[in-house]
Design an enzyme around this catalytic site. Structure first.
Site, PDB file in Angstrom:
ATOM      1  N   ASP A 145       0.867  -1.174   0.000  1.00  0.00           N
ATOM      2  CA  ASP A 145       0.000   0.000   0.000  1.00  0.00           C
ATOM      3  C   ASP A 145       0.906   1.227   0.000  1.00  0.00           C
ATOM      4  OD1 ASP A 145      -2.392   1.619   0.476  1.00  0.00           O
ATOM      5  OD2 ASP A 145      -1.560   1.891   2.481  1.00  0.00           O
TER       6      ASP A 145
ATOM      7  N   ASP B 137      -1.441  -0.611   6.234  1.00  0.00           N
ATOM      8  CA  ASP B 137      -1.592  -0.093   7.600  1.00  0.00           C
ATOM      9  C   ASP B 137      -2.986   0.422   7.929  1.00  0.00           C
ATOM     10  OD1 ASP B 137      -1.391   2.207   5.922  1.00  0.00           O
ATOM     11  OD2 ASP B 137      -0.958   3.398   7.701  1.00  0.00           O
TER      12      ASP B 137
ATOM     13  N   ASP C 126      -7.040  -1.283   4.167  1.00  0.00           N
ATOM     14  CA  ASP C 126      -6.165  -2.386   3.776  1.00  0.00           C
ATOM     15  C   ASP C 126      -6.562  -3.712   4.424  1.00  0.00           C
ATOM     16  OD1 ASP C 126      -4.555  -0.625   2.306  1.00  0.00           O
ATOM     17  OD2 ASP C 126      -3.386  -0.105   4.089  1.00  0.00           O
TER      18      ASP C 126
END
Length: 529
Positions: A194, A417, A421
């Site tokens: 990410d 995080d 996600d």
């Protein structure tokens, strides 16, 4: 539409589809809906991963649980309860976790065959020695076979190494949820990162200051500003004293770090979605985007080249102008973590395919990819799509490394995080969550990095490989030990040397085997990861 509503506070569980709800500055949006009155700026990072707030106006959609940063607005509820996007994210996490297949352990497979074979060999030993020798020899040799073949070392081979390995990880701030995750991590062939909060700091910062009239270009915020460029930042920060926008916070934070004294502002006015204006020492200034400059009648064509250069780097450019012309430009971006490039390079050297996935636009994603050396990009991906992208990469070969042509051999790790996600973390073979992120992300992940160091991702993979290298050594030693000594216990040396293995010596040999396995596992305490 003012005057058409009677406002009252009600519990969120009483909100129904079609209700009109007012959201004030600093409040969270309670449910999903569409704005019918007002304009604002919303922090949607928990859903989209975009760190810079999104400007919203009439007919724009808002997402439940996102934070209203600026302005007050009224929206019509379109999804409530279990139908909201946040509820769907939570549901997808639960489904992904329940669909994870258990891993069969090598030691269990070996033991399932080994124990019955040993029992048959022990019976065969008794029968042979009873026929060709004495009952005492038959019984003694059968006992020796059972003792020497006791699978204690085989049973200790895996748990001792995992216990030491997970303890070593904890020392480095790498929290491994279970042995299953530790086992899979050494087989990772695809790593998906990410962007916001993982590869980047997750907080907008001033990266560049340009003083237009003198042509001064300040490439990095941590370098000393020239007098003219410093004046641009000082004026911009003074104007932002009355603003609540995230970009304004970044400008104020940078000015504070430079210890600039801020000036008093008269006639402050905010233009939602555009920028702000105000007078400093009697002179009018405008601070905002292209649209605000055009609204104020300022020509920005001459500054197009430096602006394009900054925007191609994935940065947001804020214009500062007087009533006559452009005074300066300030670029703001979510900065890359210092170790991001080094981590990507390390993973690529190990043959791991690295991907970047983000809710940001393609231009921003490309800029981050260039800085980190990532070649594979998925931009504009919504939270509910991230889990699907993970599943696609698990089953689809894209530029497969040599020797990895079988789709079933792909083990996918997702590193993230945020709440957005969580489904992807749970859907991946190995979910790695940054410890500074959301609780739901850490709950969904198999590995949590309690420190802020991105290099811990490589350390976790390295620890897994070293641990399972030790486990394989243990299993080979334990199984090979028995393969060699079982024939001795059965008496194969007796016809040649007249030697039989005493049960007491067999017990000592069995204990020595267990001690050697434990000692080999303890070597993990001395490794550097």
């Amino acid at each position: 539409m003012k005057g058409k509503y009677v406002e009252t506070d009600i519990p969120i569980d009483q909100v129904k589809v079609g209700d009109y709800i007012r959201v004030r500055p600093g409040e969270k949006v309670p449910v999903d809906g569409v704005i019918v009155e007002g304009v604002s700026s919303l922090d949607e990072s928990m859903v989209t991963g975009e760190s810079i707030p999104v400007d919203k106006t009439i007919k724009d959609t808002v997402i439940g649980a996102t934070l209203n940063k600026l302005g007050s607005f009224i929206f019509k509820a379109t999804k409530v309860g279990s139908d909201t996007m946040l509820a769907n994210i939570v549901r997808m996490v639960a489904e992904a976790q329940s669909s994870r297949a258990p891993i069969q352990r090598l030691a269990d497979v070996i033991s399932s065959y080994f124990v019955p074979v040993v029992l048959m060999l022990a019976v065969a030993t008794f029968i042979v020695w009873y026929d060709f020798g004495t009952f005492s020899q038959a019984f003694t040799n059968m006992i020796a076979v059972l003792i020497i073949a006791c699978p204690c070392a085989l049973g200790l081979a895996t748990p001792t190494a995992i216990m030491v390995g997970t303890g070593k990880g904890a020392e480095r701030g790498i929290l491994i949820k279970d042995a299953e995750t530790l086992e899979i991590a050494n087989k990772i062939s695809v790593a998906i990162f990410d962007k916001t909060g993982t590869l980047t700091e997750g907080k907008p910062k001033v990266t560049n200051v340009v003083e237009v009239r003198s042509g001064m270009f300040q490439p990095e915020a941590d370098r000393p500003l020239g007098e003219d460029a410093g004046k641009v930042l000082q004026i911009a920060a003074s104007l932002e004293q009355g603003s609540e926008h995230a970009l304004g916070e970044a400008i104020l934070e940078e000015a504070k770090g430079k210890e600039f004294a801020l000036s008093a502002v008269e006639g402050f006015k905010a233009h939602p979605g555009l920028g702000i204006e105000g007078k400093i020492d009697g002179e009018m200034y405008y601070l905002g985007n292209r649209v605000l400059m055009k609204f104020a009648g300022i020509n920005i064509e001459e500054e197009e080249n430096p602006v394009q250069k900054l925007e191609n780097e994935g940065k947001t450019v804020v214009y500062l102008s007087s009533e006559e012309d452009i005074s300066g430009l300030i670029a703001i971006a979510d900065t890359l973590k210092p170790t991001a490039r080094a981590l990507v390079d390390k993973l690529k050297r190990q043959g791991i395919e690295v991907w970047l996935i983000t809710g940001d636009n393609e231009r921003t994603a490309q800029a981050i990819a260039r800085q980190t050396g990532i070649e594979n990009i998925m931009a504009g991906v919504l939270p509910e799509e991230k889990a699907l992208k993970v599943k696609e990469l698990k089953s689809k070969i894209q530029n497969p490394p040599a020797g990895r042509a079988d789709p079933k051999s792909r083990v996918v790790a997702f590193i993230g995080d945020g709440i957005n996600d969580a489904p992807a973390l749970a859907s991946s073979d190995v979910g790695i969550a940054m410890g500074t992120g959301a609780d739901v992300a850490m709950e969904s992940a198999g590995i949590t990095l309690l420190n802020k160091d991105l290099m811990s991702v490589d350390a976790a993979i390295s620890l897994s490989k070293r641990t399972f290298s030790v486990i394989k050594q243990n299993l080979i030693w334990a199984f090979g030990y028995n393969i060699i000594l079982i024939p001795v216990a059965m008496g194969v040396l007796y016809p040649f040397f007249g030697l039989l293995l005493n049960p007491a010596l067999a017990a000592f040999a069995m204990a020595a085997s267990s001690i050697s396995v434990v000692s080999n596992s303890l070597r993990l305490k001395r490794i550097n990861v």
